[in-house]
Design an enzyme around this catalytic site. Structure first.
Site, PDB file in Angstrom:
ATOM      1  CG  ASP A  30      -8.859 -13.721   5.088  1.00  0.00           C
ATOM      2  OD1 ASP A  30      -8.093 -13.639   6.069  1.00  0.00           O
ATOM      3  OD2 ASP A  30      -8.525 -13.399   3.933  1.00  0.00           O
ATOM      4  CG  ASP A  32      -5.275  -7.945   5.404  1.00  0.00           C
ATOM      5  OD1 ASP A  32      -5.470  -6.743   5.181  1.00  0.00           O
ATOM      6  OD2 ASP A  32      -4.727  -8.363   6.438  1.00  0.00           O
ATOM      7  CG  ASP A 266      -7.574 -13.661   0.072  1.00  0.00           C
ATOM      8  OD1 ASP A 266      -6.542 -13.337  -0.539  1.00  0.00           O
ATOM      9  OD2 ASP A 266      -7.630 -13.692   1.314  1.00  0.00           O
TER      10      ASP A 266
END
Length: 322
Positions: A30, A32, A266
């Site tokens: 991922d 961000d 996240d």
């Protein structure tokens, strides 16, 4: 033929076969709040996680400066104003429409690119994607002026200091996963003097799957210095299609008998996507303690996640050698 030459050739052939059996490790990242911090700077959640030890407003201002740089480069150099409404999940998605025209003197501002999305305009979009890919491969140091480079480097260093080296440690770890910081594999010289690097255990591949649109995500890779470890072909935007679909494409692209996947992120979407694919998922969190973060995540830790799903390759190798 001398016996020693036969033995040497047999060793080279055996190592070549072993090289074909190397495990391909595909790290699915991922962006961000994983490899970079941006949203959490803009909304203050990064600073708030430190219970008053970080200046929230400073983080917000840093985030706004990044937004300005990202949008400026998108618009000035990556045709974003023209193609914002034509987001694709990856740059090569339009390659079937690209006839290979020499773009050296092509005028992107006068080619009439506009709706509808017919074959003529799909070809013009494919041209833009090819030009973007070439700029990505060149790197920002080759396409920005020195004043912009200085502003970018200053902002990067300011952000890295504010985030306790999150950016630089995430980038260094990405390079580690790429094999840059690992010991070089043992080599064997064949009888004709060719060096064979065929007994390295793993072949690493870094893939990025981001929920952001494609062009800003590519620009972020460049600005946050991730482009040496993530090629443009390996950047996927799940904006319209969702991360599970991107994961499926990645599986189809890289899948094989010796391919291991691991997702690092996240959010809930990459977690659910990883579970659906039966891939290990490593959760990144801003808080020190339970979740992994930068600095802190190690290859050894990732190895545990791989081992839970795929077993321990070292144990298998030891069994083969016993």
């Amino acid at each position: 033929m001398a016996e020693s030459s036969i033995i040497s050739d047999q060793k080279v052939e055996a190592l070549a076969k072993k090289g074909m059996d190397r495990i391909k490790k595909v790290y699915v990242w991922d962006m961000d709040e994983t490899l970079i911090l941006l949203k959490s700077l803009l909304n203050g959640t990064y600073a708030q996680a430190f219970n008053g030890l970080k200046d929230v407003q400073k983080g917000i201002e840093i985030g706004k400066m990044w937004e300005k740089h990202i949008l400026q480069i998108c618009d000035d150099l990556f045709f974003y104003e023209q193609i914002e409404n034509y987001n694709k999940p990856f740059l090569d998605a339009m390659s079937q429409y690209d006839d290979g025209l020499d773009l050296s003197n092509y005028d992107f501002n006068q080619d009439g690119f506009s709706p509808p999305s017919d074959d003529v305009n799909k070809k013009k979009l494919a041209y833009r994607h090819r030009a973007i890919a070439n700029k990505y491969k060149q790197g920002l140091h080759n396409i920005l002026d020195q004043e912009m480079i200085n502003l970018w480097e200053e902002l990067y260093n300011l952000t890295d200091e504010y985030t306790d080296r999150w950016l630089s440690s995430a980038r260094a770890f990405l390079e580690q996963c790429s094999g840059w910081k690992e010991d070089p594999p043992r080599c064997l010289a064949s009888t004709d003097g060719i060096i064979n690097h065929t007994d390295a255990k793993f072949e690493p591949i870094n893939v990025l799957v981001t929920s952001g649109s494609l062009i800003p995500s590519l620009v972020k890779c460049l600005l946050f210095r991730l482009d040496n470890s993530i090629t443009y072909e390996n950047v996927y935007s799940s904006w319209e299609v969702g991360k599970p679909q991107c994961f499926q494409w990645i599986k189809e692209r890289f899948n094989g008998p010796h391919v291991h996947f691991c997702v690092i992120g996240d959010g809930w979407e990459e977690c659910e996507g990883a579970q659906a694919m039966q891939w290990p998922f490593v959760k990144i969190g801003m808080h020190s303690g339970g979740d992994h973060r930068f600095p802190g995540l190690t290859l050894r830790t990732l190895g545990y996640y791989f081992a839970v799903v795929y077993g321990d390759p070292d144990a298998e190798n030891n069994e083969d050698e016993s």
